[in-house]
Motif scaffolding. Sequence first.
Motif, mmCIF file in Angstrom:
data_model
loop_
_atom_site.group_PDB
_atom_site.id
_atom_site.type_symbol
_atom_site.label_atom_id
_atom_site.label_comp_id
_atom_site.label_asym_id
_atom_site.label_seq_id
_atom_site.Cartn_x
_atom_site.Cartn_y
_atom_site.Cartn_z
ATOM 1 N N VAL A 95 -10.477 40.265 35.676
ATOM 2 C CA VAL A 95 -11.453 41.299 35.295
ATOM 3 C C VAL A 95 -12.190 40.867 34.019
ATOM 4 O O VAL A 95 -12.202 41.562 33.006
ATOM 5 C CB VAL A 95 -10.786 42.675 35.108
ATOM 6 N N GLN A 96 -12.808 39.697 34.065
ATOM 7 C CA GLN A 96 -13.557 39.163 32.923
ATOM 8 C C GLN A 96 -15.050 39.055 33.205
ATOM 9 O O GLN A 96 -15.784 38.414 32.457
ATOM 10 C CB GLN A 96 -13.002 37.794 32.542
ATOM 11 N N ASN A 97 -15.497 39.668 34.313
ATOM 12 C CA ASN A 97 -16.926 39.686 34.638
ATOM 13 C C ASN A 97 -17.481 38.272 34.813
ATOM 14 O O ASN A 97 -18.634 37.998 34.470
ATOM 15 C CB ASN A 97 -17.711 40.433 33.555
ATOM 16 N N LEU A 98 -16.655 37.373 35.345
ATOM 17 C CA LEU A 98 -17.084 35.997 35.556
ATOM 18 C C LEU A 98 -17.964 35.914 36.799
ATOM 19 O O LEU A 98 -17.624 36.449 37.854
ATOM 20 C CB LEU A 98 -15.865 35.088 35.721
ATOM 21 N N ARG A 99 -19.083 35.195 36.677
ATOM 22 C CA ARG A 99 -20.070 35.159 37.763
ATOM 23 C C ARG A 99 -20.412 33.739 38.205
ATOM 24 O O ARG A 99 -21.430 33.516 38.852
ATOM 25 C CB ARG A 99 -21.340 35.895 37.318
ATOM 26 N N GLY A 100 -19.557 32.792 37.885
ATOM 27 C CA GLY A 100 -19.809 31.412 38.245
ATOM 28 C C GLY A 100 -19.125 31.013 39.529
ATOM 29 O O GLY A 100 -18.984 31.805 40.471
ATOM 30 N N THR A 101 -18.651 29.776 39.566
ATOM 31 C CA THR A 101 -17.955 29.233 40.732
ATOM 32 C C THR A 101 -16.607 28.666 40.296
ATOM 33 O O THR A 101 -16.301 28.600 39.107
ATOM 34 C CB THR A 101 -18.790 28.121 41.394
ATOM 35 N N LEU A 102 -15.814 28.258 41.279
ATOM 36 C CA LEU A 102 -14.491 27.708 40.983
ATOM 37 C C LEU A 102 -14.628 26.263 40.519
ATOM 38 O O LEU A 102 -15.259 25.450 41.193
ATOM 39 C CB LEU A 102 -13.591 27.786 42.208
ATOM 40 N N PRO A 103 -14.036 25.913 39.377
ATOM 41 C CA PRO A 103 -14.250 24.584 38.798
ATOM 42 C C PRO A 103 -13.336 23.495 39.362
ATOM 43 O O PRO A 103 -12.112 23.638 39.383
ATOM 44 C CB PRO A 103 -13.952 24.816 37.303
ATOM 45 N N VAL A 104 -13.944 22.398 39.795
ATOM 46 C CA VAL A 104 -13.181 21.207 40.156
ATOM 47 C C VAL A 104 -12.452 20.666 38.930
ATOM 48 O O VAL A 104 -11.376 20.050 39.040
ATOM 49 C CB VAL A 104 -14.124 20.133 40.736
ATOM 50 N N ALA A 105 -13.004 20.940 37.741
ATOM 51 C CA ALA A 105 -12.468 20.387 36.489
ATOM 52 C C ALA A 105 -11.033 20.812 36.202
ATOM 53 O O ALA A 105 -10.407 20.268 35.292
ATOM 54 C CB ALA A 105 -13.370 20.783 35.317
ATOM 55 N N LEU A 106 -10.475 21.743 36.953
ATOM 56 C CA LEU A 106 -9.068 22.101 36.763
ATOM 57 C C LEU A 106 -8.156 20.888 36.924
ATOM 58 O O LEU A 106 -7.081 20.828 36.330
ATOM 59 C CB LEU A 106 -8.644 23.180 37.758
ATOM 60 N N VAL A 107 -8.581 19.913 37.734
ATOM 61 C CA VAL A 107 -7.731 18.746 37.969
ATOM 62 C C VAL A 107 -7.574 17.910 36.705
ATOM 63 O O VAL A 107 -6.702 17.026 36.657
ATOM 64 C CB VAL A 107 -8.278 17.874 39.123
ATOM 65 N N ARG A 108 -8.361 18.198 35.692
ATOM 66 C CA ARG A 108 -8.242 17.483 34.422
ATOM 67 C C ARG A 108 -7.230 18.146 33.492
ATOM 68 O O ARG A 108 -7.091 17.747 32.338
ATOM 69 C CB ARG A 108 -9.616 17.382 33.769
ATOM 70 N N LEU A 109 -6.543 19.141 34.007
ATOM 71 C CA LEU A 109 -5.446 19.793 33.278
ATOM 72 C C LEU A 109 -4.160 19.504 34.062
ATOM 73 O O LEU A 109 -3.701 20.319 34.859
ATOM 74 C CB LEU A 109 -5.684 21.299 33.171
ATOM 75 N N PRO A 110 -3.556 18.345 33.860
ATOM 76 C CA PRO A 110 -2.476 17.887 34.742
ATOM 77 C C PRO A 110 -1.193 18.697 34.661
ATOM 78 O O PRO A 110 -0.324 18.552 35.528
ATOM 79 C CB PRO A 110 -2.239 16.437 34.285
ATOM 80 N N TYR A 111 -1.048 19.539 33.629
ATOM 81 C CA TYR A 111 0.170 20.334 33.492
ATOM 82 C C TYR A 111 -0.051 21.792 33.912
ATOM 83 O O TYR A 111 0.840 22.625 33.745
ATOM 84 C CB TYR A 111 0.682 20.278 32.045
ATOM 85 N N LEU A 112 -1.210 22.078 34.461
ATOM 86 C CA LEU A 112 -1.533 23.448 34.850
ATOM 87 C C LEU A 112 -0.615 23.926 35.970
ATOM 88 O O LEU A 112 -0.440 23.241 36.978
ATOM 89 C CB LEU A 112 -2.995 23.530 35.294
ATOM 90 N N GLN A 113 -0.026 25.115 35.787
ATOM 91 C CA GLN A 113 0.871 25.699 36.781
ATOM 92 C C GLN A 113 0.297 26.956 37.430
ATOM 93 O O GLN A 113 0.652 27.283 38.561
ATOM 94 C CB GLN A 113 2.209 26.051 36.128
ATOM 95 N N GLU A 114 -0.568 27.663 36.722
ATOM 96 C CA GLU A 114 -1.061 28.944 37.245
ATOM 97 C C GLU A 114 -2.531 29.113 36.916
ATOM 98 O O GLU A 114 -2.964 28.883 35.790
ATOM 99 C CB GLU A 114 -0.267 30.104 36.640
ATOM 100 N N ILE A 115 -3.298 29.536 37.921
ATOM 101 C CA ILE A 115 -4.684 29.934 37.729
ATOM 102 C C ILE A 115 -4.874 31.303 38.375
ATOM 103 O O ILE A 115 -4.584 31.484 39.554
ATOM 104 C CB ILE A 115 -5.671 28.886 38.313
#
Length: 310
Positions: A95-115
């Motif tokens: 609920v942050q009023n985000l109006r963009g698209t889903l980022p491919v750049a998440l793959v540059r966060l190799p320790y990411l566990q949750e989105i």
Amino acid sequence: MNMASPHFFLLQLLLTFFFLSLAFGATLPEDEVQALKDIGEILGKKDWDFSVDPCSGERNWTSQTKVRGTENTVTCDCSFENATICHVTNILLKVQNLRGTLPVALVRLPYLQEIDLSRNYLNGTIPLEWGLLNLVRISLSANRLTGSIPPELGNISTLQSLTLEFNQLSGNLPGELGNLPNIQRLLLTSNNFTGELPATFARLTTLQEVRLGDNNFSGSIPDFIQSWTSLQKLVIQGTGLSGPIPSGISLLESLTDLYVWRISDIEGSDYFPFPQLNNLANLEILILRSCNINGTIPEYLGTMSNLQTL
């Protein structure tokens, strides 16, 4: 939480370690900082303040004022290299009023566990590149996403929860999702999915909650759901699937909530007997609505002491 419990003291220790790590200079590597800048731009997240370290918890990297139902948090693990290096592990932007698209750049966060990007105005498709991550939870419900589920998501062996409800996703469910060895929640309600449920889903024995309602699936409710022996909640409402309800459903002894409502809008004169549910002593909610069931209501329902809604 009991302040004398070992869990409380463990939590206290972890928090102390986290803040001491920051005090001694634990920071996020520059490549992950740049990744967050690109992610924010693609999402339309305009209030991240890069004048402070994203793992500091300061400014708007973690909202100090909690509003019910919202999340605005970036969480890091700062235990790397003797508590001098942090890595991003969780991004929660509900609920942050985000109006963009889903980022491919998440793959540059190799320790990411949750989105978790639930309840925004995001559009476009789910990046197939996300299949390279070791995510545990993906939550994208209540956006404006289109396209199909990338088969590459079936490569995320760590994935426990995939929540895609209330979007405009379409196409057949990829059989590759049957390769997820740790999946517990699969929530797909209110999209435009079509086709039959893949036979590979028989392998998803770790599933605890499945929601498929309000889609355009075809074929019958598959017998293989009897292999989902860890299942606790099953929602099949207005899916397009046809009957009968598989007799093997009585093998799902962990099931607490069973909703089977308008499972197919069956045409013609095909009717089916009441499904065998006598082994499901823990049922709390049982809804069998517009299922073309005929015959008598079985007497054993009267012995289900936990049943609250029929």
